[in-house]
Motif scaffolding. Sequence first.
Motif, PDB file in Angstrom:
ATOM      1  N   ASP A 130       0.798  -1.227   0.000  1.00 37.83           N
ATOM      2  CA  ASP A 130       0.000   0.000   0.000  1.00 37.83           C
ATOM      3  C   ASP A 130       0.832   1.281   0.000  1.00 37.83           C
ATOM      4  OD1 ASP A 130      -2.453  -1.296  -0.142  1.00 37.83           O
ATOM      5  OD2 ASP A 130      -2.595  -1.510   2.037  1.00 37.83           O
ATOM      6  N   VAL A 132       2.914   4.099  -2.047  1.00 38.67           N
ATOM      7  CA  VAL A 132       2.654   4.671  -3.369  1.00 38.67           C
ATOM      8  C   VAL A 132       3.980   5.111  -3.970  1.00 38.67           C
ATOM      9  CG1 VAL A 132       1.437   6.459  -4.683  1.00 38.67           C
ATOM     10  CG2 VAL A 132       0.368   5.451  -2.644  1.00 38.67           C
ATOM     11  N   LYS A 161       1.376   0.744  -4.793  1.00 40.47           N
ATOM     12  CA  LYS A 161       0.607   1.363  -5.869  1.00 40.47           C
ATOM     13  C   LYS A 161       1.546   2.208  -6.735  1.00 40.47           C
ATOM     14  CE  LYS A 161      -3.554   1.753  -2.994  1.00 40.47           C
ATOM     15  NZ  LYS A 161      -4.482   2.717  -2.345  1.00 40.47           N
ATOM     16  N   PHE A 180      -1.548   1.764 -10.655  1.00 36.38           N
ATOM     17  CA  PHE A 180      -2.734   2.352 -10.038  1.00 36.38           C
ATOM     18  C   PHE A 180      -3.250   3.521 -10.848  1.00 36.38           C
ATOM     19  CE2 PHE A 180      -4.472   5.573  -7.081  1.00 36.38           C
ATOM     20  CZ  PHE A 180      -5.590   4.880  -6.649  1.00 36.38           C
ATOM     21  N   SER A 217      -5.583   0.958 -13.376  1.00 34.21           N
ATOM     22  CA  SER A 217      -6.808   1.189 -12.599  1.00 34.21           C
ATOM     23  C   SER A 217      -7.447   2.536 -12.897  1.00 34.21           C
ATOM     24  CB  SER A 217      -6.506   1.093 -11.101  1.00 34.21           C
ATOM     25  OG  SER A 217      -6.058  -0.201 -10.768  1.00 34.21           O
TER      26      SER A 217
END
Length: 309
Positions: A130, A132, A161, A180, A217
Motif C-alpha cells: 500500500d 505509493v 501502488k 494504479f 486502474s
Amino acid sequence: MIYTVTLNPAIDLVIVTKKLEPRVVNRTESSELQPNGKGVNVSFILKKLGIESVATGIGGGFTLDYITAGLEQKKIQTNFFKVDEPSRVNVFTNVLDQDTEYKEVNPGPKIGQKPQEQFLAYLTATLKEDDVVVVSGSFSSGIKPAILTKIAQISHDQRAKLVIDSSYLEVMDTLPYHPFLIKPNDAELASFFKFKGKLTKAKTVELAERLVEAGCSNVLVSLGAQGAALVNRNQVLFANAPKIKVVNSACAGDTMLGTFIAFLEKKKPVEEALKVAVAAGSDTASRVGLTDFELDVLLTQVMIKEGKR
C-alpha cells in the motif's frame, strides 16, 4: 508512505522580462531559482497538503545539493543516489511584450549502471504493501526508459501502488503490472496508441479505456486549457479548466497530480479530488511558483461532469 521518483531532477530558472531581443543585454523584471523535477514538485505539493513523502531518484553535483536542500527545508525526506556530473538547470522565460513563454530544457547528466542498480535495490528493500510510488518526468542520459518496467515489477511484487507521469512509450509495458494511475496529457495519450487524428472527448475516453482494459486502474488525462478527464472501470469524469493568464506552465501538471493523489490519500471523493486538482494546477500555471491553495475563486469555475463510456 509515498515515494516520488525523479530520475532527472533540475533547478528551474524562471525569468520575467519586458522584452527579449537578440544580441543585446536584456534586463529582466524578476527571476527565481526553484528546486524542480516532476517528482520533486509532487513532493512539494503533497507537503503543502499535509501528506508526507520521500523524494528519491538519481542526480548529481552542486545542483542536486541545492534541490535536496530545498526539499529538506520544507521537512521533506530525501534519498537521492548521487553522481559527479551536475543535475541540469532549465530556463523558463516569460516575455511580457510578446505575451508568451520560452522553455529551454536541458538533457541532464549521463547516469551509469551502478547508481541505477542502487536505486532499484533501494526500492526493492524499502517498499511495503500500500505504499505509493510516483514516477514522473523524463530520465537523464544513460537511463533507458525500460527502467519503468523494472520499477513496475518491483512495485507489483511489493504490492505498492504505482503512479506514472511520463511520455515514454514504455509506459505501455507497465500495464501487465497493473499500475494504479497513469497521467498522460492529450498528446501523450495519443502517442501511446500512435493515434494521429483529432483527439475529441469521445476519442480521449476510448483511448483511456483501452489503458484501463489493459491493466491500469485509473487514467488521469491532462487536457491543458480544456481541463482534465478521469477514466476508470466505474466512471468517466470531465473537469473544465478555469480561465487564467498563463505565467509559467512548467509545474501545472505536477500540481494537478500531487493534489489528486493527496485527496485520494485523505479518502476524499474522486470528484472532489479532480476538481481541486484542476483548480490547483491552473493556479500554479498563473504564477511563478507553486500554488498556495487559495483556490476559492478558481473552484467556482471548475465543474465536474460525467462523460459517456
